[in-house]
Design an enzyme around this catalytic site. Structure first.
Site, PDB file in Angstrom:
ATOM      1  CB  ALA A  66       6.770   3.003  -7.825  1.00 41.74           C
ATOM      2  N   GLY A 112       4.229   7.062  -6.088  1.00 41.01           N
ATOM      3  CA  GLY A 112       5.516   7.505  -5.566  1.00 41.01           C
ATOM      4  C   GLY A 112       5.916   8.876  -6.063  1.00 41.01           C
ATOM      5  CD  GLU A 115       3.891   7.469  -1.586  1.00 39.17           C
ATOM      6  OE1 GLU A 115       3.599   7.003  -0.478  1.00 39.17           O
ATOM      7  OE2 GLU A 115       4.328   6.770  -2.533  1.00 39.17           O
ATOM      8  CD  GLU A 135       0.286   4.616  -4.188  1.00 40.00           C
ATOM      9  OE1 GLU A 135       1.379   5.195  -4.213  1.00 40.00           O
ATOM     10  OE2 GLU A 135      -0.800   5.226  -4.208  1.00 40.00           O
TER      11      GLU A 135
END
Length: 260
Positions: A66, A112, A115, A135
C-alpha cells in the site's frame, strides 16, 4: 473503460485488468482501489466476460504494498475506516464476484498486494515472485483481510509465522504451502492464465458462479456451507445450462452452454 491507474483489455471473453503504476511498483492507493472496484463491477455486468485476470504492469511487481504516505498520519478512527471501506469496496467484492478472478502474480506481492491476490479466487505466480505481509514491521497489522485469508490458504501456523516475522517467501515456497496454484516463468505467466481461463470457459458459467458462492459460504460466520451447497445444487436444476449439459452428455457431444 478508461482509468488513470489501471488498464482493462478484453479478448476472447477474458478481461485482463492491469494495475499500471510501475514507478511506484504498482503500490495501492485510494485511487487504484476505487478504479479497481469500478472496473470489477462493470466486468461483472458484462455478459461477454467469462474470466478476469488481474496482474501488475512491468516485471518487478504485482503490487508491492500500500502507499504508506496516504495513511502514515491517520488517527485510530481513520485507520479503521480505511480498512473497512477498502474491504467492502474491493477485497470482499472480488472474493464474492460471480465471475472467476485469477491473480497472475508477476513480481512482488506484499502487504495490500498479497491481500489483493488472496481475494482472487486463485493465484498463479512467476518464478521471480515474492510474497509476504510485512505490516508488523511498520507497527500495524494487515487490514485488507490478510489475517483472515492467509490462514485459510496456508494454515494457521504458517500464516502466524509469515505475519509475525514479516518475511517474504519465494514463489516456490508459496506453491508448496498452497498460497499459489502454479509457478511458471515470467514469459509464460499470462499465457498460463489464459490457458486456465480457457478450461474454465468450457464449463457452465452459471454452475461456476454457484460453486463460488457455495465454497465461500464455508468461510462465512453463521453460515452452514453444506446448506448453501444443497440450495445452489438444487437451483442448478432449473437452469438452461443444466439442461444443455445433461443433454449434451447423453447425446455424447460437447455442450454449448447458454450461460443461463
Amino acid at each position: 473503460m478508461k482509468f488513470d491507474n489501471i488498464l482493462v483489455a478484453k479478448n476472447n471473453n477474458i478481461a485482463q485488468v492491469t494495475i499500471n503504476r510501475p514507478s511506484k511498483l504498482n503500490a495501492l492507493n485510494s485511487a487504484i482501489i476505487h478504479e479497481l472496484s469500478e472496473a470489477f463491477v462493470a466486468l461483472e455486468d458484462d455478459e461477454d466476460i467469462k474470466v478476469i485476470v488481474l496482474t501488475g504492469s512491468g516485471d518487478k511487481a504485482f503490487v508491492a504494498g500500500a502507499d504508506i504516505s496516504e495513511f502514515a498520519h491517520f488517527s485510530v478512527d481513520e485507520g479503521g475506516t480505511l480498512a473497512r471501506k477498502g474491504q467492502e469496496m474491493l477485497f470482499n467484492l472480488i472474493e464474492n464476484l460471480s465471475t472467476p478472478v485469477i491473480a497472475a502474480i508477476n513480481g512482488f506481492a506484499l502487504g495490500g498486494g498479497l491481500e489483493l491476490a488472496m481475494a482472487c479466487h486463485f493465484r498463479i505466480a512467476s518464478d521471480n515472485a515474492k510474497m509476504g505481509l510485512p505490516e508488523v514491521s511498520l507497527g500495524v497489522i494487515p487490514g485488507y483481510g490478510g489475517t483472515q485469508r492467509l490462514p485459510q490458504l496456508v494454515g494457521k501456523g504458517k500464516a502466524m509465522e509469515m505475519i509475525m516475522t514479516a518475511t517474504m517467501i519465494p514463489a516456490t515456497e508459496a506453491f508448496s504451502c498452497g498460497l499459489v496454484n502454479h509457478v511458471t516463468t515470467p514469459e509464460e505467466l499470462l499465457p498460463l492464465a489464459e490457458k486456465i481461463a480457457g478450461k474454465i470457459m468450457r464449463n457452465s458459467s452459471v454452475a461456476i458462479s454457484a460453486a463460488i458462492r457455495a465454497v465461500n459460504a464455508n468461510f462465512e460466520d453463521g453460515t452452514n456451507g453444506f446448506d448453501v451447497e444443497i440450495e445452489e445444487f438444487g437451483e442448478c436444476f432449473g437452469t438452461n445450462d443444466f439442461k444443455e449439459g445433461t443433454t449434451a452428455f447423453l447425446e455424447k457431444r460437447k455442450p454449448n452452454f447458454p450461460g443461463k
